[in-house]
Design a protein around this motif. Structure first.
Motif: not given
Length: 119
Positions: A17, A19, A51, A59, A61, A66, A68-70, A72, A83, A85
């Motif tokens: 991961s 960030r 994203a 949001t 993506y 989709k 796996r990533f976020t 914010s 983020q 992952n």
């Protein structure tokens, strides 16, 4: 003038991961920061959207990230995050943040941060 400063890239093994952060600074009004987003460009490929997040928090993506990533954003800090992952070697690229700013919706780009995922 709007400046974007990215951080958080690096080398990680597959499955790991990272960030990413992108802070917006300069002579800005927080209320004029509209959509924010992350893009990436791998060698020999076109830059693509990873994203995006609107000022209201909606949001979207790329299909490839989709689940796996976020993305914010912290409006108080004028910062957008990504983020990431379960990273895969195919996620290797230079990642850029973009901000849509002001009533004319001018795009500003960060300088890019390298993400390398080893297999």
């Amino acid at each position: 003038q709007v400046q974007l400063v990215e951080s958080g890239g690096g080398l990680v093994q597959a499955g790991g991961s990272l960030r990413l952060s992108c802070a917006v600074s300069g002579s800005i009004l927080r209320s004029r920061i509209n959509a924010m987003g992350w893009y990436r460009q791998a060698p020999g490929k076109l830059r693509e959207l990873v994203a995006g997040i609107t000022s209201g928090g909606s949001t979207n993506y790329a299909d490839s990230v989709k689940g796996r990533f976020t993305i914010s954003r912290d409006n108080a800090k004028n910062t957008v995050y990504l983020q990431m992952n379960s990273l895969k070697p195919e996620d290797t690229a230079v990642y850029y943040c973009k901000v849509d700013y002001g009533p004319r919706r001018t795009d500003y780009w960060g300088q890019g941060t390298q993400v390398t995922v080893s297999s």
